[in-house]
Each structure stands twice: as C-alpha cells, then as structure tokens.
Motif scaffolding. Structure first.
Motif, PDB file in Angstrom:
ATOM      1  N   SER A 145       0.846  -1.191   0.000  1.00 47.03           N
ATOM      2  CA  SER A 145       0.000   0.000   0.000  1.00 47.03           C
ATOM      3  C   SER A 145       0.885   1.246   0.000  1.00 47.03           C
ATOM      4  N   PRO A 146       0.336   2.386  -0.412  1.00 48.29           N
ATOM      5  CA  PRO A 146       1.126   3.626  -0.371  1.00 48.29           C
ATOM      6  C   PRO A 146       1.654   3.930   1.039  1.00 48.29           C
ATOM      7  N   LEU A 147       0.863   3.632   2.041  1.00 45.18           N
ATOM      8  CA  LEU A 147       1.298   3.867   3.415  1.00 45.18           C
ATOM      9  C   LEU A 147       2.479   2.968   3.769  1.00 45.18           C
ATOM     10  N   GLU A 148       2.419   1.711   3.352  1.00 49.32           N
ATOM     11  CA  GLU A 148       3.518   0.786   3.632  1.00 49.32           C
ATOM     12  C   GLU A 148       4.792   1.216   2.902  1.00 49.32           C
ATOM     13  N   ILE A 149       4.636   1.687   1.667  1.00 52.38           N
ATOM     14  CA  ILE A 149       5.788   2.181   0.910  1.00 52.38           C
ATOM     15  C   ILE A 149       6.384   3.387   1.629  1.00 52.38           C
ATOM     16  N   GLU A 150       5.523   4.280   2.108  1.00 52.41           N
ATOM     17  CA  GLU A 150       5.986   5.465   2.839  1.00 52.41           C
ATOM     18  C   GLU A 150       6.746   5.070   4.107  1.00 52.41           C
ATOM     19  N   ARG A 151       6.216   4.077   4.826  1.00 48.02           N
ATOM     20  CA  ARG A 151       6.869   3.613   6.058  1.00 48.02           C
ATOM     21  C   ARG A 151       8.239   2.996   5.755  1.00 48.02           C
TER      22      ARG A 151
ATOM     23  N   MET B  89       3.739   2.806  19.565  1.00 43.26           N
ATOM     24  CA  MET B  89       3.411   4.140  20.068  1.00 43.26           C
ATOM     25  C   MET B  89       1.934   4.467  19.921  1.00 43.26           C
ATOM     26  N   ASP B  90       1.369   4.192  18.783  1.00 43.59           N
ATOM     27  CA  ASP B  90      -0.050   4.458  18.528  1.00 43.59           C
ATOM     28  C   ASP B  90      -0.639   3.311  17.719  1.00 43.59           C
ATOM     29  N   PRO B  91      -0.860   2.172  18.377  1.00 40.66           N
ATOM     30  CA  PRO B  91      -1.338   0.999  17.635  1.00 40.66           C
ATOM     31  C   PRO B  91      -2.647   1.288  16.894  1.00 40.66           C
ATOM     32  N   GLY B  92      -2.646   1.009  15.610  1.00 43.93           N
ATOM     33  CA  GLY B  92      -3.866   1.141  14.823  1.00 43.93           C
ATOM     34  C   GLY B  92      -4.177   2.540  14.313  1.00 43.93           C
ATOM     35  N   ASP B  93      -3.527   3.559  14.808  1.00 44.15           N
ATOM     36  CA  ASP B  93      -3.791   4.931  14.364  1.00 44.15           C
ATOM     37  C   ASP B  93      -2.772   5.311  13.296  1.00 44.15           C
ATOM     38  N   LEU B  94      -3.123   5.047  12.053  1.00 42.07           N
ATOM     39  CA  LEU B  94      -2.184   5.230  10.956  1.00 42.07           C
ATOM     40  C   LEU B  94      -1.823   6.698  10.733  1.00 42.07           C
TER      41      LEU B  94
ATOM     42  N   GLN C 216       0.696   7.532  13.379  1.00 47.89           N
ATOM     43  CA  GLN C 216       1.962   6.887  13.051  1.00 47.89           C
ATOM     44  C   GLN C 216       2.679   7.613  11.912  1.00 47.89           C
ATOM     45  N   SER C 217       1.928   8.121  10.955  1.00 46.31           N
ATOM     46  CA  SER C 217       2.532   8.876   9.868  1.00 46.31           C
ATOM     47  C   SER C 217       3.217  10.129  10.409  1.00 46.31           C
ATOM     48  N   LEU C 218       2.584  10.790  11.364  1.00 44.05           N
ATOM     49  CA  LEU C 218       3.188  11.966  12.001  1.00 44.05           C
ATOM     50  C   LEU C 218       4.433  11.580  12.802  1.00 44.05           C
TER      51      LEU C 218
END
Length: 175
Positions: A24-30, A113-118, A121-123
């Motif tokens: 996913s784009p989020l996984e690529i970003e991570r 740190m913030d389980p489940g709050d994507l 987590q991005s911040l």
C-alpha cells in the motif's frame, strides 16, 4: 529432524506462483522512512547501525529537545539509556545490525506508540525523520569541529579563508 527448519517445497513445485501482493502507499511510505532513518543513523556509512551510532544519534536527538545545555554527566546518562535500549530492543549481543534488523525495530517501535492509528503513526515517522536529520547534521558538524581542532594551522587558515566571509561557520563548512 532436530533444529532444521521445515520447508514446504510443494509451494515451489506447484504451478505458477501467485502474484505478490502490492504494498500500500502507506507501507511504501513507512519503508522509505525506515530506510532514510537507517541511512541517517549509519554515521560511518558501513551498512550497519552500531550501538555507538545509535547512542550518539539518540543523544543528539535528545539535545534537539533540551532547553538548556546538557552537562557531561547528563550526556553520559542519556547515552547509557540508548545503549540499554539497543541491547534490549535491537541486539542483545550489542553487535552492529543491518538494515533489515533495524527496520524491524523501527516498525515495532512506531507501531507500539499508537497501535492502529495510521495518521498518528505517519506523524511519528515524519517527526523521527526531522529529528534524525537535525541530529545527523549535529554529528557531522561535531566531527568537522573535532578534525578542525586537531589542525595546528587552522587559525591562520580560517583567518585567510574567512576574510570575505561574514560567518565563521561557513568557513568551517568549506574547510
């Protein structure tokens, strides 16, 4: 069978492989953030994060948030905290770790740190990158100053090179 891991070779022998699931784009970003953090923390560029690099970067990131100049004792205490964290969370034998192992630590750390709050987590990833970039600059500036202090002719060089320069810091960057 002992300690030999089990391999289900039937997956390899049976027909065409299923197409790999795209990230996913989020996984690529991570993953990109994890790679950048690794590269920023790998101060000597050897492809591994040592306990010394981890502790120094942790100290410098702490200094970014410190409102006052830290004493030598405080520096040592903060370094020790990061040495202990390295041993507890990354590698208990305190050996340098490659990207894959450091990435796993970073992913686990941010996820905890913030389980489940994507969004949160991005911040967090963004904040970690900003801190690491500043700490890396501080580390490189400190190395330049350490090298500069060992050069016996540096004051003469600074005087001659810096005559037309308004900032001594710019002179050090050029040296």
């Amino acid at each position: 069978m002992g300690n030999v891991p089990f391999c289900d070779c039937s997956q390899l022998c049976s027909g065409p492989k299923e197409e790999a699931k795209e990230a996913s784009p989020l996984e690529i970003e991570r993953l990109q953030a994890a790679r950048q953090l690794f590269e920023l923390t790998d101060l000597n560029g050897d492809g591994f994060i040592s306990v010394e690099e981890f502790a120094l970067m942790g100290l410098l990131q702490t200094k970014v948030h410190s409102e006052k100049k830290m004493t030598k004792e405080e520096d040592d205490q903060v370094r020790q905290i990061f040495v202990q964290r390295f041993g507890r969370d990354i590698n208990s034998s305190f050996r340098p770790v490659p990207y894959a192992q450091y990435k796993e630590y970073l992913m686990w750390s941010v996820n905890s740190m913030d389980p489940g709050d994507l969004k949160a987590q991005s911040l967090i990833w963004d904040g970690l990158l900003v801190e690491a970039k500043i700490a890396r600059e501080m580390a490189m500036e400190g190395k330049a100053l350490q090298v500069a202090s060992t050069l016996p002719t540096l004051p003469n060089l600074l005087t001659s090179v810096g005559q037309n320069c308004s900032s001594p810091k710019h002179v050090l960057c050029r040296v």
